[in-house]
Motif scaffolding. Structure first.
Motif, mmCIF file in Angstrom:
data_model
loop_
_atom_site.group_PDB
_atom_site.id
_atom_site.type_symbol
_atom_site.label_atom_id
_atom_site.label_comp_id
_atom_site.label_asym_id
_atom_site.label_seq_id
_atom_site.Cartn_x
_atom_site.Cartn_y
_atom_site.Cartn_z
ATOM 1 N N THR A 1 1.057 -1.198 -0.037
ATOM 2 C CA THR A 1 -0.364 0.390 -0.044
ATOM 3 C C THR A 1 0.859 0.747 0.073
ATOM 4 O O THR A 1 0.629 1.944 -0.311
ATOM 5 N N PHE A 2 1.915 1.830 1.036
ATOM 6 C CA PHE A 2 2.838 2.508 0.501
ATOM 7 C C PHE A 2 3.774 2.573 -0.662
ATOM 8 O O PHE A 2 3.428 3.387 -1.347
ATOM 9 N N LEU A 3 3.876 1.201 -0.912
ATOM 10 C CA LEU A 3 4.721 1.249 -2.150
ATOM 11 C C LEU A 3 3.598 2.430 -3.251
ATOM 12 O O LEU A 3 3.879 3.301 -4.607
ATOM 13 N N GLU A 4 2.467 1.851 -3.435
ATOM 14 C CA GLU A 4 1.561 2.480 -4.150
ATOM 15 C C GLU A 4 0.650 3.782 -4.066
ATOM 16 O O GLU A 4 0.418 4.443 -5.019
ATOM 17 N N ALA A 5 1.098 4.074 -2.806
ATOM 18 C CA ALA A 5 0.656 5.307 -2.500
ATOM 19 C C ALA A 5 1.953 6.164 -3.648
ATOM 20 O O ALA A 5 1.892 7.849 -3.548
ATOM 21 N N ARG B 1 3.715 5.673 -5.974
ATOM 22 C CA ARG B 1 3.452 5.989 -7.328
ATOM 23 C C ARG B 1 2.592 6.492 -8.009
ATOM 24 O O ARG B 1 3.402 6.826 -8.529
ATOM 25 N N ALA B 2 1.401 6.263 -6.804
ATOM 26 C CA ALA B 2 0.245 6.949 -7.582
ATOM 27 C C ALA B 2 0.698 8.586 -7.586
ATOM 28 O O ALA B 2 0.051 10.009 -8.062
ATOM 29 N N ALA B 3 1.288 8.718 -6.620
ATOM 30 C CA ALA B 3 1.676 10.581 -7.118
ATOM 31 C C ALA B 3 3.377 10.809 -7.629
ATOM 32 O O ALA B 3 3.030 11.728 -7.759
ATOM 33 N N GLY B 4 3.680 9.972 -8.438
ATOM 34 C CA GLY B 4 4.375 10.212 -9.218
ATOM 35 C C GLY B 4 5.871 9.946 -8.830
ATOM 36 O O GLY B 4 6.806 10.051 -9.772
ATOM 37 N N TRP B 5 5.701 8.969 -7.800
ATOM 38 C CA TRP B 5 7.200 8.837 -6.825
ATOM 39 C C TRP B 5 7.614 6.900 -6.837
ATOM 40 O O TRP B 5 6.543 6.921 -7.276
ATOM 41 N N GLU B 6 8.773 7.418 -7.330
ATOM 42 C CA GLU B 6 9.302 5.230 -6.939
ATOM 43 C C GLU B 6 10.144 5.403 -5.920
ATOM 44 O O GLU B 6 11.015 6.394 -5.475
ATOM 45 N N PHE B 7 9.892 4.268 -5.317
ATOM 46 C CA PHE B 7 10.699 3.965 -4.209
ATOM 47 C C PHE B 7 11.652 3.689 -3.979
ATOM 48 O O PHE B 7 12.338 1.875 -4.900
ATOM 49 N N GLU B 8 13.058 4.327 -4.230
ATOM 50 C CA GLU B 8 14.396 3.435 -4.566
ATOM 51 C C GLU B 8 15.713 3.474 -3.538
ATOM 52 O O GLU B 8 15.893 3.978 -3.326
ATOM 53 N N ALA B 9 15.683 2.255 -2.010
ATOM 54 C CA ALA B 9 16.202 2.822 -1.378
ATOM 55 C C ALA B 9 15.904 1.554 -0.661
ATOM 56 O O ALA B 9 15.327 0.693 -0.724
ATOM 57 N N ASP B 10 17.113 0.867 0.682
ATOM 58 C CA ASP B 10 16.988 -0.090 0.943
ATOM 59 C C ASP B 10 15.961 -0.210 2.116
ATOM 60 O O ASP B 10 16.060 -1.250 2.861
ATOM 61 N N ASP B 11 15.849 0.805 2.704
ATOM 62 C CA ASP B 11 14.876 0.425 3.959
ATOM 63 C C ASP B 11 13.686 0.206 2.968
ATOM 64 O O ASP B 11 13.065 0.226 1.606
ATOM 65 N N LEU B 12 12.267 -0.405 3.858
ATOM 66 C CA LEU B 12 11.409 -0.768 3.868
ATOM 67 C C LEU B 12 10.854 0.717 3.620
ATOM 68 O O LEU B 12 10.593 1.059 4.155
ATOM 69 N N SER C 1 1.787 16.467 -3.343
ATOM 70 C CA SER C 1 0.613 15.522 -3.513
ATOM 71 C C SER C 1 -0.370 15.861 -2.152
ATOM 72 O O SER C 1 0.831 15.694 -1.428
ATOM 73 N N GLU C 2 -1.311 15.441 -2.595
ATOM 74 C CA GLU C 2 -2.467 15.598 -1.460
ATOM 75 C C GLU C 2 -2.250 13.376 -0.879
ATOM 76 O O GLU C 2 -2.835 13.562 0.429
ATOM 77 N N GLN D 1 -6.459 2.167 6.359
ATOM 78 C CA GLN D 1 -7.179 2.826 5.792
ATOM 79 C C GLN D 1 -6.935 3.900 4.436
ATOM 80 O O GLN D 1 -7.302 4.748 4.312
ATOM 81 N N LEU D 2 -6.272 3.420 4.284
ATOM 82 C CA LEU D 2 -5.865 4.297 2.757
ATOM 83 C C LEU D 2 -6.859 3.794 1.336
ATOM 84 O O LEU D 2 -7.041 2.457 1.371
ATOM 85 N N PRO D 3 -6.984 4.371 0.810
ATOM 86 C CA PRO D 3 -7.797 3.815 -0.468
ATOM 87 C C PRO D 3 -6.843 3.210 -2.208
ATOM 88 O O PRO D 3 -5.740 3.610 -1.701
ATOM 89 N N PRO D 4 -6.925 2.514 -2.639
ATOM 90 C CA PRO D 4 -5.997 2.441 -3.879
ATOM 91 C C PRO D 4 -5.692 3.583 -4.309
ATOM 92 O O PRO D 4 -6.470 4.471 -4.515
ATOM 93 N N PHE D 5 -5.120 3.590 -4.918
ATOM 94 C CA PHE D 5 -4.187 4.526 -5.470
ATOM 95 C C PHE D 5 -4.413 3.296 -7.083
ATOM 96 O O PHE D 5 -2.897 2.795 -6.803
ATOM 97 N N SER D 6 -3.972 4.396 -7.913
ATOM 98 C CA SER D 6 -3.621 4.394 -9.310
ATOM 99 C C SER D 6 -2.807 5.224 -9.569
ATOM 100 O O SER D 6 -2.130 5.898 -9.615
ATOM 101 N N PRO D 7 -1.232 3.980 -10.294
ATOM 102 C CA PRO D 7 -0.389 4.688 -10.231
ATOM 103 C C PRO D 7 -0.111 5.865 -11.310
ATOM 104 O O PRO D 7 -0.951 5.812 -12.583
ATOM 105 N N VAL D 8 0.605 6.807 -11.466
ATOM 106 C CA VAL D 8 0.592 7.540 -12.992
ATOM 107 C C VAL D 8 1.848 7.689 -13.521
ATOM 108 O O VAL D 8 2.684 7.409 -12.517
#
Length: 239
Positions: free
Chosen positions: A118-122, A124-135, A151-152, A221-228
């Motif tokens: 869910t964090f990764l989807e959030a 990506r939906a804001a136009g970011w990619e998570f590229e780190a060694d952390d979770l 982004s909201e 309580q996060l809604p599903p996000f669609s990546p942009v």
């Protein structure tokens, strides 16, 4: 009766409510980036940044800047080795002091993986990619996302895991930990909470993260996000 084994313990109270500080969007971003950097592991690079971070903190309202500066002063006074040992003892060895937000919602259960996605989807939906060694639920990364993403979704991500932030604050304050100062500034940068929400926090503070999946319904309580499709800098890059 002093030798009798106690079978019950008193329910812990919520920590004192901290008033929200009115911040401009730029000030809030500034505060979250400072908190992100100060919550990271205090290696040599972390210590080398402290003078510059103090200068940036001084530009914020006093209610936010004072705890940040007090924290920086204490870290510099303690020195590298002592501060690193204290960091490990605080965040790596205590269940209620995790810096990974989904842990407070899911604990060590199979649903933790769903929460991380869910964090990764959030992101990506804001136009970011998570590229780190952390979770992706690492609190400093979430704060960096809040500071840098216009982004909201960033606001929604933090708001949906406010429970975890408050449990972390309560645990750190109970230990008189200097890192409580940083989490207090995060709390004060967010909107106030109502009585029902505070009661949920109290339940988590007393019970801790779940260890079983039975009856578990909270995943942020996060809604599903669609990546942009958008090219943006990677997370955890140097400021």
């Amino acid at each position: 009766m002093s030798s009798v084994l106690a079978r019950v313990t008193p329910r812990r109270a919520m920590p004192p409510e901290l008033p929200s500080v009115r911040l401009t969007p730029a000030q809030r971003s500034h505060a979250h980036m400072l908190a992100s950097l100060l919550l990271d592991y205090p290696d040599a690079r972390w210590f080398s940044r402290l003078p510059a971070l103090r200068e940036h903190a001084e530009r914020l309202p006093a209610a936010i800047s004072s705890p940040l500066i007090a924290f920086i002063d204490e870290a510099e006074s303690a020195g590298d080795a002592a501060w690193q040992r204290r960091y490990v003892t605080t965040f790596d060895l205590k269940r209620k002091c995790s810096l990974y937000l989904s842990y407070y919602a899911t604990g060590d259960t199979r649903r933790r993986g769903v929460a991380l996605v869910t964090f990764l989807e959030a992101y990506r939906a804001a136009g970011w990619e998570f590229e780190a060694d952390d979770l992706p639920d690492y609190l400093p990364a979430v704060l960096e996302f809040s500071a840098r993403a216009e982004s909201e979704i960033a606001d929604a991500l933090i708001a949906s895991h406010r429970e975890g932030i408050e449990v972390l604050r309560a645990a750190l304050e109970g230990m008189s930990s200097p890192w409580a100062l940083i989490v207090q500034t995060i709390t004060q940068s967010l909107p106030p909470i109502d009585a029902a929400t505070r009661e949920r926090y109290l339940g988590l503070i007393n019970e801790g993260p779940p260890t079983e999946t039975v009856g578990l319904s909270f995943l942020g309580q996060l809604p599903p996000f669609s990546p942009v499709s958008q090219q943006t800098p990677a997370f955890r890059s140097a400021p």
